[in-house]
Design an enzyme around this catalytic site. Structure first.
Site, short mmCIF file in Angstrom:
data_model
loop_
_atom_site.label_atom_id
_atom_site.label_comp_id
_atom_site.label_asym_id
_atom_site.label_seq_id
_atom_site.Cartn_x
_atom_site.Cartn_y
_atom_site.Cartn_z
N PHE A 266 -31.54 35.35 -0.14
CA PHE A 266 -32.62 37.14 1.26
C PHE A 266 -31.52 38.00 1.91
CE2 PHE A 266 -35.14 36.55 4.89
CZ PHE A 266 -35.32 37.87 4.40
N SER B 272 -25.71 29.08 0.62
CA SER B 272 -26.26 28.02 0.88
C SER B 272 -27.87 28.12 0.78
CB SER B 272 -25.93 26.67 1.98
OG SER B 272 -26.92 26.16 2.33
N TYR C 112 -29.33 19.80 5.37
CA TYR C 112 -29.05 21.40 5.81
C TYR C 112 -28.59 21.36 7.25
CZ TYR C 112 -30.28 25.77 6.24
OH TYR C 112 -29.85 27.78 7.09
#
Length: 320
Positions: free
Chosen positions: A20, A84, A154
Site C-alpha cells: 500500500f 513487512s 509485528y
C-alpha cells in the site's frame, strides 16, 4: 522535487514496493525522476498496485523475499525498507514471515545500503509504542509492549529493526534513518486487510453492518498516504537518524470514524459492536514536533478530503 530538475536520488530500492504505502512511494520517486527497483514477494503486496508503473522506463521489479539475500544490479543511492506484513490480519496469519522481514530483511536491506554507500530509511511503526501510557506519543517514549502477545510478532520485529538500524549506523557508519509511521490510509488498501478504514468503507458500500471493536472509544490518528510518502522522502532527504514520528495528530474514536464513513458513503448500514482484539491500543496519537521542526513536514490533506478520495477509489474498484 519536480521532474524538471535533476532528481535528488538517481536510483532507489523500495522493499515492499508493491504494498500500500510502498507503491505510492515508488510512484512519487518515479515522478521525481528517480529510477526505482521494487523488491516484493507479493505475500501481502499486490501486482495491481504497481501495474501502471511497469511501462515506466525507470521502473524494475525484483520478485523475492527480502529475508533471503538479494542483489541489485545497479547500486542504489537510496534504500527504503518497507517490506513487512503491516495489518493485524496479515501479521497474525504470517507470524514468522513478519519476524523475518523485520530482522533478516532489515539486515539484508541495511547491508545493501552500506555496500552501496546509500541513504537508508527504515519504515518503523507507531506499534513500537504498544498500548501507550504516554499520550500523545513522542519519540522519547520507550513504549509499553507485550513481548509475547499476539501482536508481538509485528511490534517486536519493528523494535528489533530499529535496534539493528541504530547499531548499523553507530558501528559501521551506515547513513540510516528511522521513521515511525502512524495509521496511514488511502487508495490501494485491501478491503479485507483488517484495518478500520478499508473495513468500514467496504462494509458501508456493501450495505452491511460496520463492525466496531469494543465500545469504539479507542482512538487512532489517520494520515493520508500522500502525506506519509512526503514525510518519508523528507526524512530521507534531511540526513537525520531519527527516530521521527510521521502521522496526523488529529485523533478520533473508531465509533466516530464508522459514523463518518456511513455519512460520506451515503450508506444505510448500521453499526454493530464486536469483541476487541487482544492488546489493541486504547489511544494512538503522534507528537510530530520533531517532524515539524526538522523536516518542515506536517500533514496537509484533511481527513474528510482523504476519506472521500479513498471511498471514491473503493467504489471504482468494486465497479470493475
Amino acid at each position: 522535487m519536480g521532474s524538471s530538475h535533476a532528481p535528488r536520488w538517481k536510483h532507489a530500492v523500495v522493499t515492499g514496493g508493491a504494498g500500500f504505502v510502498g507503491s505510492h512511494l515508488c510512484s512519487a520517486l518515479l515522478t521525481a525522476g528517480t529510477a526505482v527497483t521494487c523488491v516484493d514477494d507479493f505475500s501481502t503486496g499486490r501486482p495491481e498496485n504497481i501495474s501502471e508503473l511497469g511501462d515506466h522506463p525507470g521502473f524494475s521489479l525484483l520478485e523475492t523475499n527480502v529475508s533471503r539475500p538479494f542483489t541489485i544490479r545497479t547500486a542504489p543511492d537510496l534504500v527504503l525498507h518497507l517490506a513487512s506484513p503491516a495489518s493485524p490480519a496479515d501479521y497474525l496469519r504470517l507470524p514468522l514471515h513478519t519476524l523475518e522481514a523485520g530482522s533478516l530483511g532489515t539486515r539484508n536491506a541495511l547491508e545493501l545500503a552500506h555496500r552501496s554507500g546509500a541513504r537508508f530509511v527504515l519504515a518503523s511503526t507507531s506499534e513500537v509504542y504498544g498500548d501507550p501510557q504516554e499520550h500523545p506519543q513522542s519519540e522519547r517514549y520507550w513504549g509499553h509492549v507485550n513481548p509475547v502477545g499476539p501482536r508481538s510478532v509485528y511490534d517486536e520485529a519493528k523494535r528489533f529493526g530499529e535496534a539493528l538500524t541504530s547499531a548499523h549506523a553507530s558501528a559501521l557508519g551506515t547513513d540510516a534513518c528511522i521513521v515511525r509511521l502512524f495509521n496511514t490510509y488511502g487508495p490501494r488498501m485491501r478491503g479485507y486487510d483488517g484495518r478500520a478504514v478499508p473495513t468500514f468503507i467496504r462494509q458501508a458500500l456493501a450495505g452491511t453492518p460496520l463492525s466496531v471493536t469494543g465500545d469504539g472509544l479507542q482512538t487512532r490518528s489517520l494520515c493520508y498516504v500522500e502525506d506519509t510518502v512526503a514525510g518519508i522522502l523528507a526524512a530521507a532527504d534531511h540526513g537525520m537518524r531519527g527516530p521521527v514520528n510521521l502521522g496526523n495528530p488529529d485523533e478520533l474514536t473508531m465509533l466516530e470514524l464508522a459514523r463518518w464513513i456511513v455519512e460520506l458513503t451515503g450508506s444505510s448500514s448500521e453499526i454493530t459492536f464486536i469483541e476487541r482484539p487482544t492488546d489493541d491500543p486504547t489511544v494512538r496519537c503522534p507528537d510530530i514536533t520533531l517532524a515539524r521542526d526538522k523536516l518542515q513536514w506536517e500533514p496537509r490533506v484533511a481527513a474528510e478530503d482523504g476519506l472521500r478520495r479513498t471511498i471514491a477509489w473503493f467504489r471504482a474498484e468494486s465497479d470493475d
